[in-house]
Scaffold this active site. Sequence first.
Site, PDB file in Angstrom:
ATOM      1  N   LEU A  42      47.286   8.811 -33.702  1.00 49.18           N
ATOM      2  CA  LEU A  42      47.037   7.622 -34.521  1.00 49.18           C
ATOM      3  C   LEU A  42      48.025   7.502 -35.679  1.00 49.18           C
ATOM      4  O   LEU A  42      48.293   8.471 -36.380  1.00 49.18           O
ATOM      5  CB  LEU A  42      45.602   7.660 -35.073  1.00 49.18           C
TER       6      LEU A  42
ATOM      7  N   GLY B  28      49.459   1.795 -37.719  1.00 51.49           N
ATOM      8  CA  GLY B  28      49.156   0.615 -36.888  1.00 51.49           C
ATOM      9  C   GLY B  28      47.727   0.697 -36.365  1.00 51.49           C
ATOM     10  O   GLY B  28      46.976  -0.286 -36.391  1.00 51.49           O
ATOM     11  N   HIS B  29      47.343   1.883 -35.888  1.00 52.21           N
ATOM     12  CA  HIS B  29      45.960   2.059 -35.403  1.00 52.21           C
ATOM     13  C   HIS B  29      44.968   1.919 -36.562  1.00 52.21           C
ATOM     14  O   HIS B  29      43.907   1.320 -36.411  1.00 52.21           O
ATOM     15  CB  HIS B  29      45.783   3.459 -34.792  1.00 52.21           C
TER      16      HIS B  29
ATOM     17  N   LYS C 274      52.031  -5.734 -31.101  1.00 59.92           N
ATOM     18  CA  LYS C 274      53.247  -5.109 -30.560  1.00 59.92           C
ATOM     19  C   LYS C 274      53.206  -5.145 -29.023  1.00 59.92           C
ATOM     20  O   LYS C 274      54.208  -5.383 -28.378  1.00 59.92           O
ATOM     21  CB  LYS C 274      53.398  -3.673 -31.057  1.00 59.92           C
TER      22      LYS C 274
ATOM     23  N   GLN D 279      50.214  -6.914 -23.036  1.00 58.90           N
ATOM     24  CA  GLN D 279      48.956  -6.208 -22.789  1.00 58.90           C
ATOM     25  C   GLN D 279      47.782  -7.053 -23.298  1.00 58.90           C
ATOM     26  O   GLN D 279      46.768  -7.212 -22.615  1.00 58.90           O
ATOM     27  CB  GLN D 279      48.995  -4.856 -23.515  1.00 58.90           C
TER      28      GLN D 279
ATOM     29  N   LEU E 299      55.596   0.281 -35.732  1.00 57.10           N
ATOM     30  CA  LEU E 299      55.022   1.624 -35.585  1.00 57.10           C
ATOM     31  C   LEU E 299      54.554   1.840 -34.153  1.00 57.10           C
ATOM     32  O   LEU E 299      54.005   0.947 -33.525  1.00 57.10           O
ATOM     33  CB  LEU E 299      53.845   1.815 -36.553  1.00 57.10           C
ATOM     34  N   SER E 300      54.822   3.042 -33.655  1.00 55.81           N
ATOM     35  CA  SER E 300      54.425   3.405 -32.299  1.00 55.81           C
ATOM     36  C   SER E 300      54.320   4.925 -32.237  1.00 55.81           C
ATOM     37  O   SER E 300      55.108   5.628 -32.892  1.00 55.81           O
ATOM     38  CB  SER E 300      55.502   2.930 -31.313  1.00 55.81           C
ATOM     39  N   SER E 301      53.377   5.411 -31.457  1.00 56.42           N
ATOM     40  CA  SER E 301      53.253   6.874 -31.318  1.00 56.42           C
ATOM     41  C   SER E 301      54.530   7.453 -30.726  1.00 56.42           C
ATOM     42  O   SER E 301      54.881   8.603 -30.975  1.00 56.42           O
ATOM     43  CB  SER E 301      52.066   7.226 -30.423  1.00 56.42           C
ATOM     44  N   ARG E 302      55.225   6.660 -29.911  1.00 58.18           N
ATOM     45  CA  ARG E 302      56.448   7.161 -29.258  1.00 58.18           C
ATOM     46  C   ARG E 302      57.630   7.259 -30.223  1.00 58.18           C
ATOM     47  O   ARG E 302      58.642   7.863 -29.879  1.00 58.18           O
ATOM     48  CB  ARG E 302      56.811   6.281 -28.063  1.00 58.18           C
TER      49      ARG E 302
HETATM   50  O1  PAF Z   1      47.726   0.234 -26.176  1.00 60.88           O
HETATM   51  C1  PAF Z   1      47.299   1.360 -25.827  1.00 60.88           C
HETATM   52  O2  PAF Z   1      47.292   2.305 -26.591  1.00 60.88           O
HETATM   53  C2  PAF Z   1      46.757   1.546 -24.419  1.00 60.88           C
HETATM   54  O3  PAF Z   1      47.491   0.807 -23.503  1.00 60.88           O
HETATM   55  C3  PAF Z   1      45.256   1.248 -24.293  1.00 60.88           C
HETATM   56  C4  PAF Z   1      44.941  -0.207 -24.592  1.00 60.88           C
HETATM   57  C5  PAF Z   1      44.473   2.143 -25.240  1.00 60.88           C
HETATM   58  C6  PAF Z   1      44.790   1.540 -22.877  1.00 60.88           C
HETATM   59  O4  PAF Z   1      45.002   2.861 -22.515  1.00 60.88           O
END
Ligand code: PAF
Length: 281
Positions: free
Chosen positions: A33, A36-37, A148, A152, A183-186
């Site tokens: 996390l 962003g989360h 972002k 999705q 921001l991204s975990s990656r």
């Molecule tokens: O955006 C993400 O982190 C993932 O694609 C999700 C929505 C949790 C589904 O695994």
Amino acid sequence: MKICTSIPETRKELEKLRSDGSRIALVPTMGALHDGHLELIREAYSHADKVVVSIFVNPVQFGPNEDYETYPRETDRDSGKCRSEGVSLIFSPDASEMYSDKKLSIEIDELNRHMCGASRPGFFEGVLLVVNKLFNIVRPDVALFGQKDIQQFQLIRKMAEEFNHDIELVMVPVVRANDGLALSSRNAYLSEEERLAAPLLYRSLLYIEKQISGGVNSPKMLLSHQRSELEAKGFKIDYLNLFDLQTLQPVERLSSRQKAVIAGAAWMGKTRLIDNILIEF
Ligand code: PAF
């Protein structure tokens, strides 16, 4: 804060959380996390009384050559962050709790044809499968996702409609570092040098936005020039294009009042970065 790993236990806890008539928000995540989360969690309190966070690195949304094994897993840090944000429950199952051997698949239409859907076969099928399951397990009143991952979000919206989930869906604007990087975990994969160059993707989107707002309504040349600029700075472009916000099909020529998204995905070394800006012409 409860941490549940099994579906029956989660359902039991949710019953308790709902017993006083509380509205429940779900923030689905794959963990690691970042701010962003946390923004999704904070925004959730404007839509609900109690917040549930799911943390599950979903194996079926990773391709065979992708980073499922190495995806950052930071369970203790994640729980600490959720606790500080007042989260009521973390649902953190393992893969065997979520999937039996018999997997159903969800087929997706033209919303999957471009952007990340084109370069990551099976990715959104895996995302929709898990989000559909999470919606059924948690049965939230509202669920929040980040802008972002705009493709999705649009696909989840379509899935929720088709599967009759009675859930309010909220898209929260991109949260950025001071230099503009989404921001991204990656982002944790970026070397120091790559991290310095990474915000150029966002700057390129801003430049395109400025040109379009200034009257360029047929941006083919502009986009192609920006792709070359980014390639020259060390990016390997997956896509950089303008898409209609509803259909997610590429837009050759913007018409008046059209809502669109300038979206890009590019590799910086071993890290795939994505970003986007919404525009209305
Ligand atoms: O955006 C993400 O982190 C993932 O694609 C999700 C929505 C949790 C589904 O695994």
